[in-house]
Design an enzyme around this catalytic site. Structure first.
Site, PDB file in Angstrom:
ATOM      1  N   LYS A  47       7.624  -0.816   6.833  1.00  0.00           N
ATOM      2  CA  LYS A  47       7.490   0.431   6.078  1.00  0.00           C
ATOM      3  C   LYS A  47       8.769   0.597   5.249  1.00  0.00           C
ATOM      4  O   LYS A  47       9.881   0.441   5.763  1.00  0.00           O
ATOM      5  CB  LYS A  47       7.247   1.636   6.993  1.00  0.00           C
ATOM      6  CG  LYS A  47       8.207   1.799   8.146  1.00  0.00           C
ATOM      7  CD  LYS A  47       7.780   2.961   9.027  1.00  0.00           C
ATOM      8  CE  LYS A  47       8.616   2.999  10.299  1.00  0.00           C
ATOM      9  NZ  LYS A  47       8.118   3.953  11.279  1.00  0.00           N
ATOM     10  N   GLU A  51       0.859  -1.185   0.000  1.00  0.00           N
ATOM     11  CA  GLU A  51       0.000   0.000   0.000  1.00  0.00           C
ATOM     12  C   GLU A  51       0.893   1.231   0.000  1.00  0.00           C
ATOM     13  O   GLU A  51       2.037   1.163   0.436  1.00  0.00           O
ATOM     14  CB  GLU A  51      -0.827   0.081   1.295  1.00  0.00           C
ATOM     15  CG  GLU A  51      -1.838  -0.995   1.505  1.00  0.00           C
ATOM     16  CD  GLU A  51      -2.418  -0.920   2.927  1.00  0.00           C
ATOM     17  OE1 GLU A  51      -1.903  -0.148   3.762  1.00  0.00           O
ATOM     18  OE2 GLU A  51      -3.382  -1.638   3.180  1.00  0.00           O
ATOM     19  N   LYS A  97       2.249   4.638   1.598  1.00  0.00           N
ATOM     20  CA  LYS A  97       2.324   5.214   2.947  1.00  0.00           C
ATOM     21  C   LYS A  97       2.062   6.702   2.776  1.00  0.00           C
ATOM     22  O   LYS A  97       2.945   7.457   2.378  1.00  0.00           O
ATOM     23  CB  LYS A  97       3.716   4.974   3.535  1.00  0.00           C
ATOM     24  CG  LYS A  97       3.846   5.377   4.990  1.00  0.00           C
ATOM     25  CD  LYS A  97       5.241   5.052   5.514  1.00  0.00           C
ATOM     26  CE  LYS A  97       5.336   5.234   7.021  1.00  0.00           C
ATOM     27  NZ  LYS A  97       4.733   6.452   7.522  1.00  0.00           N
ATOM     28  N   ARG A 103      -2.465   8.391  16.706  1.00  0.00           N
ATOM     29  CA  ARG A 103      -1.744   7.126  16.831  1.00  0.00           C
ATOM     30  C   ARG A 103      -1.377   6.826  18.272  1.00  0.00           C
ATOM     31  O   ARG A 103      -1.271   5.683  18.686  1.00  0.00           O
ATOM     32  CB  ARG A 103      -0.466   7.195  15.982  1.00  0.00           C
ATOM     33  CG  ARG A 103       0.101   5.863  15.661  1.00  0.00           C
ATOM     34  CD  ARG A 103       1.449   6.017  15.009  1.00  0.00           C
ATOM     35  NE  ARG A 103       2.475   6.230  16.018  1.00  0.00           N
ATOM     36  CZ  ARG A 103       3.765   6.177  15.792  1.00  0.00           C
ATOM     37  NH1 ARG A 103       4.203   5.951  14.561  1.00  0.00           N
ATOM     38  NH2 ARG A 103       4.628   6.367  16.752  1.00  0.00           N
TER      39      ARG A 103
END
Lengths: 534, 339
Positions: A401, A231, A233, A254
């Site tokens: 990531k 996906e 970021k 978060r």
């Protein structure tokens, strides 16, 4: 009040995270209810208290202290609460006044008394407490009632300390946190093993999000691309949307802060029941705006109509944790994704959309896409194992990531500051600058500050160099002669009024020390400014 | 008819070298080398090198000699506390000041008037030196290092308790207490001993000489060991004393996660303490705090109080407001030191 005052005092001096945690744990263990609960509320910003204005405190001290001496003292100390705490003359109870109570005043007494009191009673109560307390307690009291603790403790840190204290996972604290309130009797009872975990069903609570680890190209080569989904970021802030059937709606950051008041536009769009994970961004037409367009909307208690109009918020969804009451977190990623898509297809969702999955054939193909991320204003890629359940925290393996490559600039070391803790004898925080033309001369202008990215050996070498090339000292800061070029890596650069250069970097770090490079070959401020637009 | 303070001012004057007693031809704590100096105590801003003749307590003479060797003075003349000496037209005696070992106030009588120069002093008990003696006088010359009402030093024993509590809380770290070599180091040691701490204490080389001298002069300090002989691991959970600058020095890298501790009167003000990078701020001073200063200037019942180094303005303001005659005395060469 003694224990709370000592805690605040200790926290104010303790720079290290671990040291702060130790102080908090010790305090929770040693302090009875409800004091520790009120302290927790004060530290996490959840204590509602009838506060006093600085003007009131000034009026109280003027009754007792010569204004000239007070003025000189305030000038020297620089902080109103601290000046008053230190200067308050005790034992000067006016004739005929009621003698001070013998029992020590607790934090609980202060909080509960203030909340029961009328506004006109606040000066009298404050005066009486100031008379009963020692200087540290007076300082803590004044900080508390003027509403500015500022001792460097985030809500997250306090919750981490609670978790250690109770021997539970931090995620478990998170899951009950927004369903409980000061003085948190049930919470402490559970953490000490006397009671059940507080029942928060029926309240919109935060679930600790699943986080990803950074990954290098070399690590990727060892993984099977077929097991992963990719996906984008997006460059916003990660949020969790929680909506219950009874109409409770909350937007969490978060770290679990309730940021709903700053995003009424999102709250209005949350016409569903469930828990979603996504990226909060500002939308310009169909495009995600750069991060600095979102920045002014963060950290607000209220938001103006103009801001709602000019910086419309939007959430791009990554994941679904609950559909209605149903907990989907144990499902594999692919199954959750299917549920997310089905949920989204059921109705039109203004201000919400799905973050698309990226089809790819292998790591190399994906690397090409990642190469275009900067151009598209995207932070990089997320890689998620197709079979990964949604678990809180940052487990090693299921999610990665893969950020875009950083930008680089060559800057000149200008100032160095001593670090803290293990680094207290090292000049480890570096302010660096780039060249700019000023009245016909090239001068260095600070553009940023970084304190990591180097090895221990490099730190020792830089420290020695700083000591040998100091031209000025300002307390813990040394100004050095321009002589070392630092290659600084950073994610992006934005306009900022905070620095003289008018620019601010995101995530700067020292990537290399360029001992070989002459300082006059370092980059210019204009070059850095051009990187805003890449 | 000249006033008493004016009469005293005719024989006790401020000069470029410091306070000068013309009637006895000597200086008190001169800021540069002079033929004849009376020295109140051994701190560097009071005891300068190179005088021809020095008069001081035996302890101060010993401290000066230990610090400066032959540079302390060509001749060193000890005078016991309380003993009176005739110098020219004046009589002089030294009265205890309670600041550090050997510290004294200088009491000068001339023409029927008495002036007292306090030097640095404190009024609280200190196991390492003789307590302050109140001497009533016509002119009292007082220090004002902590001459603002925000300086109120808590009882020393409570501050030492805070240090010991921190040692217990962080057993894997080494507590590095910044102390000046003369006075503060030995007082911290003595206070720890008084609190029942009889573990060895570890000292920086710069403190060794004066600690040994204190012991020789009868101040028991218990087991003191040089840091230099220790491994890093062995210092975990220990208390180390070193000059304040050592915490930020490369020297500190031999210590396991040093926790910097400040010990001075400035530590009561958080911004000040944090500027110095301490993680534990102990308010432990060898100077009089505001209450002690104001108490003393009231109790000496002087016709006039002269205020020097520190916050002269605030103390003069207080004295004037309390109906006492006071003025600031500007002496050169004073600096904020390990107070």
């Amino acid at each position: 009040m003694k224990g709370f005052a000592e805690l605040l005092d200790g926290l104010a001096f303790q720079p290290a995270r671990n040291g702060k945690l130790r102080l908090l744990e010790d305090y929770f263990a040693a302090t009875p209810d409800p004091d520790r609960g009120y302290a927790l509320a004060a530290l996490t910003g959840n204590l509602s208290l009838r506060t006093a204005k600085p003007k009131l405190i000034r009026a109280l001290v003027d009754e007792r202290v010569d204004p000239v001496l007070f003025g000189w003292s305030y000038d020297f100390v620089g902080d109103l609460a601290e000046t008053v705490a230190l200067i308050w003359p005790v034992g000067e109870t006016p004739a005929g006044a009621v003698p001070a109570a013998a029992a020590p005043t607790t934090l609980g007494t202060v909080v509960e008394t203030l909340n029961d009191a009328g506004r006109s009673e606040v000066p009298g109560l404050t005066r009486r407490w100031l008379d009963q307390m020692d200087a540290t307690q007076r300082w803590a009291l004044l900080k508390l009632i003027t509403g500015g603790l500022r001792v460097g403790v985030s809500a997250g840190l306090a919750k981490t300390a609670l978790a250690t204290f109770g021997g539970v996972k931090a995620a478990e604290i998170e899951e009950v946190w927004h369903g409980i309130s000061p003085p948190y009797g049930a919470l402490f009872s559970w953490l000490e093993g006397h009671g059940a975990r507080p029942d928060v069903s029926g309240t919109a609570v935060f679930r600790s999000p699943m986080l990803a680890n950074p990954v290098t190209d070399a690590e990727l080569a060892t993984l099977d691309a077929g097991n992963y989904r990719a996906e984008w970021k997006w460059d916003g802030i990660r949020v969790q949307l929680v909506a219950l059937a009874d109409g409770q709606r909350r937007v969490f950051s978060r770290s679990g802060d309730d940021i709903s008041p700053a995003f009424p536009d999102i709250v209005e769009a949350m016409t569903f029941s469930g828990v979603l994970d996504g990226e909060l961004v500002v939308m310009d037409d169909d495009q995600i705006a750069p991060f600095d367009r979102l920045q002014p909307r963060l950290g607000r208690r209220q938001v103006s109509p103009a801001m709602l109009r000019d910086r419309p918020a939007h959430v791009r969804l990554y994941d679904i944790l609950f559909d209605g009451e149903e907990d989907l977190r144990p499902l594999p990623f692919d199954a959750r994704r299917a549920r997310l898509e089905a949920w989204f297809a059921r109705a039109a969702r203004p201000r919400l959309d799905l973050s698309p999955l990226i089809g790819f054939t292998g790591w190399e193909a994906l690397a090409d896409l990642r190469g275009q991320a900067r151009q598209a204003g995207i932070e990089g890629l997320m890689l998620k194992r197709a079979d990964s359940a949604y678990v809180s925290g940052r487990p090693k393996g299921p999610w990665f990531k893969w950020k875009r490559d950083p930008l680089l600039i060559d800057a000149v070391l200008m100032y160095a500051q001593r670090g803290h803790g293990k680094r207290s004898s090292f000049y480890s925080d570096y302010t660096f600058g780039c060249w700019r033309r000023d009245r016909g001369d090239d001068v260095l202008v600070p553009v940023g500050k970084a304190y990591f990215g180097f090895t221990d050996d490099e730190l020792a070498t830089l420290d020695r160099w700083v000591r040998n090339n100091t031209i000025n000292r300002f307390g813990p800061v040394r100004e050095v002669t321009p002589g070392v070029v630092l290659e600084v890596a950073f994610d992006s650069v934005h306009e900022s009024t905070r620095h003289k250069s008018g620019l601010a970097m995101r995530f700067p770090r020292i990537s290399r020390i360029r001992w070989d490079k002459p300082v006059d070959e370092a980059d210019r401020v204009e070059t850095l400014a051009q990187l805003m637009r890449v | 008819m000249t006033s008493v303070p004016a009469t005293v001012a005719s024989w006790l004057k401020v000069t470029e070298s410091g306070l000068y007693c013309a009637a006895g031809d000597f200086y008190i704590d001169p800021s540069r080398a002079v033929p004849r100096a009376v020295v109140t105590h051994g701190h560097g801003d009071h005891a300068r090198p190179g005088h021809q003749a020095v008069l001081a307590t035996a302890e101060t003479c010993a401290i000066m000699t230990a610090r400066m060797g032959t540079g302390a003075g060509d001749s060193m003349q000890p005078l016991a506390l309380g003993e009176t000496l005739r110098i020219g037209n004046v009589s002089l005696r030294l009265a205890p000041a309670g600041h550090v070992l050997g510290s004294a106030q200088v009491v000068i009588e001339h023409g029927g008037h008495r002036a007292v120069i306090s030097g640095d002093y404190k009024r609280r008990a200190d196991p390492t030196c003789t307590p302050f003696e109140l001497v009533q006088c016509d002119v009292f010359i007082t220090e004002a290092t902590f001459g603002l009402p925000v300086f109120r030093h808590p009882p020393a024993a409570l501050e030492i308790e805070r240090l010991l509590a921190s040692v217990e809380r962080f057993p894997e770290r080494c507590h590095l207490v910044g102390t000046y070599a003369l006075g503060k180091a030995q007082r911290v040691v003595a206070l720890l001993r008084a609190a029942g701490y009889d573990e060895p204490l570890y000292i920086h080389g710069a403190l060794a000489k004066l600690c040994a001298l204190y012991e020789r002069l009868g101040v028991a300090l218990g087991p003191l060991l040089p840091v230099a002989d220790m491994t890093k691991e062995a210092l975990a959970g220990r208390i180390v004393l070193a000059p304040p600058s050592a915490a930020n020095d490369r020297w500190a890298r031999r210590l396991p996660e040093p926790l910097p501790v400040g010990a001075s009167g400035w530590m009561g003000v958080r911004a000040r303490a944090r500027q110095r990078g301490v993680e534990l701020a102990l308010v432990l001073s060898d100077h009089a705090d505001w209450d002690e200063l104001t108490q003393t200037i009231s109790e000496v019942e002087a016709a006039e109080v002269w205020v020097t180094h520190g916050r002269e303005d605030a103390l003069v303001h207080f004295a004037t407001g309390a109906g006492l005659a006071a003025r600031a005395l500007s002496l050169a060469g004073r600096e904020e030191e390990g107070a």
